[in-house]
Motif scaffolding. Sequence first.
Motif, short mmCIF file in Angstrom:
data_model
loop_
_atom_site.label_atom_id
_atom_site.label_comp_id
_atom_site.label_asym_id
_atom_site.label_seq_id
_atom_site.Cartn_x
_atom_site.Cartn_y
_atom_site.Cartn_z
N LEU A 33 5.52 18.59 -46.66
CA LEU A 33 6.76 17.74 -47.19
C LEU A 33 6.52 16.57 -47.82
CD1 LEU A 33 8.72 18.40 -43.87
CD2 LEU A 33 9.44 19.80 -46.01
N ASN A 44 11.58 16.86 -59.37
CA ASN A 44 12.97 16.90 -59.07
C ASN A 44 13.49 16.04 -60.16
OD1 ASN A 44 13.34 17.66 -56.30
ND2 ASN A 44 11.66 16.36 -55.82
N TYR A 95 12.47 20.10 -54.51
CA TYR A 95 13.64 20.56 -53.69
C TYR A 95 14.82 20.77 -54.68
CZ TYR A 95 17.52 20.52 -50.37
OH TYR A 95 18.77 20.98 -49.81
N LEU A 105 11.25 27.43 -49.00
CA LEU A 105 11.74 26.20 -47.91
C LEU A 105 10.72 26.27 -46.71
CD1 LEU A 105 15.65 26.82 -48.12
CD2 LEU A 105 14.13 24.98 -49.28
N VAL A 109 8.62 21.57 -49.48
CA VAL A 109 9.08 21.16 -50.61
C VAL A 109 8.85 19.39 -51.12
CG1 VAL A 109 10.82 22.90 -50.90
CG2 VAL A 109 11.47 20.57 -50.06
N PHE A 111 10.35 16.10 -51.97
CA PHE A 111 11.67 15.30 -52.30
C PHE A 111 11.44 13.98 -53.32
CE2 PHE A 111 11.88 17.62 -48.23
CZ PHE A 111 12.97 18.04 -48.33
N PHE A 138 16.47 15.81 -47.45
CA PHE A 138 15.37 16.21 -46.35
C PHE A 138 16.82 16.62 -45.29
CE2 PHE A 138 12.63 15.33 -42.56
CZ PHE A 138 12.07 16.65 -42.72
N LYS A 140 19.56 17.93 -45.56
CA LYS A 140 20.16 19.09 -46.31
C LYS A 140 19.19 20.33 -46.21
CE LYS A 140 23.13 16.75 -49.43
NZ LYS A 140 23.53 16.15 -50.81
N TYR A 141 17.88 19.99 -46.54
CA TYR A 141 16.98 20.81 -46.40
C TYR A 141 16.94 21.49 -45.09
CZ TYR A 141 12.13 22.37 -45.39
OH TYR A 141 10.91 23.06 -45.01
N ASN A 144 19.65 23.84 -44.45
CA ASN A 144 19.54 24.99 -45.15
C ASN A 144 18.37 25.72 -44.37
OD1 ASN A 144 20.91 24.50 -47.34
ND2 ASN A 144 19.23 23.55 -48.39
N LEU A 145 17.23 25.22 -43.84
CA LEU A 145 16.33 25.94 -43.12
C LEU A 145 16.79 26.56 -41.82
CD1 LEU A 145 13.30 26.41 -43.65
CD2 LEU A 145 12.62 24.23 -42.34
N THR A 154 13.21 26.11 -36.91
CA THR A 154 13.26 24.97 -37.80
C THR A 154 12.50 23.87 -37.18
OG1 THR A 154 15.35 25.65 -38.86
CG2 THR A 154 14.76 23.38 -38.96
#
Length: 349
Positions: A33, A44, A95, A105, A109, A111, A138, A140-141, A144-145, A154
């Motif tokens: 990360l 990005n 990301y 993911l 990724v 950021f 992060f 939001k990531y 999603n994860l 996660t």
Amino acid sequence: MIVSVFKVILFCLYASVNSQGTIALPQNVSAILAFGDSFLDTGNNNYISTVLKANFLPYGNDFMGGKPTGRFSNGKNIADFFAEGLGVKEFVPPYLDPSLNDSDLLTGVSFASGGSGYDPQTARILSAIPILDQLDLFKKYIGNLTKIVGEEATMNILNNSVTLLCVSTNDFIVSLPVNTSQNDVLNYDRKLVNLSLTVIQELYTLGARKIAIFSAPPVGCLPVERTLFGGLLRTCVQKKNEAAQLFNSLLKERLPILANSLPQSRVAFVDFYNPLITVIDNPQQYGLQVTNRGCCGTGLLEFVFLCNRLTPTCPDDSKFFFFDSIHLSEIGCNIFVNQSLPGLVASLL
């Protein structure tokens, strides 16, 4: 029930097979990360409104047959080499890339955003993604994860990831004038250190447990700084280097205190200053020829939009430590990571 079973199967596959198809990821690193600036931005800035982009040639000259991706380099960058060195994967995707898939993911990724800094003013001036906004991405990531593998898996991924944080360079380039008084430099450095510790605390709160924070590089030795403020001989700008060194010493002093307050965490200080100085002063030891200017154009000022298809590049970028007047070349990134990786592994793993 079917969805739950799918999540378990997907996570088990992720845990046992890495991107090269080999069993058992080395050192138990689940993902990479990356947060910060252009040294870790893998594209990005392609997806935001800013002039600080690198999604055109000659950037990417040596990336997968000449593909400009938004990396501020002729090829792979520092995030990619750390990911590869830790056995996670060869490339770290950005990301904000809309084509990201689940496997991207799962293994991490970037950021990071070219032009960002700890100081909010820095990102505003350069129209980059501020570091606090990167933390929002992060979050939001993580959401999603969680949809892909569930909450427990996660947290397992986050806890066993290596988090890279490289942010301060633009603060010293943009937000700290050359003629700032020593007292103002001290106050500014203290401000940056406080902000950096706040970011680390937030990363920990969100689940990161293995955090590598980069020191400031020798900003005064970047080719653009030499050209603008180094006089006729283009010497390194001592005041900028001294400001960077002061920040580094303050950060190194306070980092263990914070780390001791974060249970089950490991926080590593990555020296981004001395390894670069060593290479700059001793290029031949590393198979290099030029360390005081970039490969793109004259190498004195060209970076981002000034380094473009119409700008001639050096005949052999593998002999240049810098690709443009700020950013390391692919070989420069590789040299730095090779120097730093053993210490990072010892500190975090």
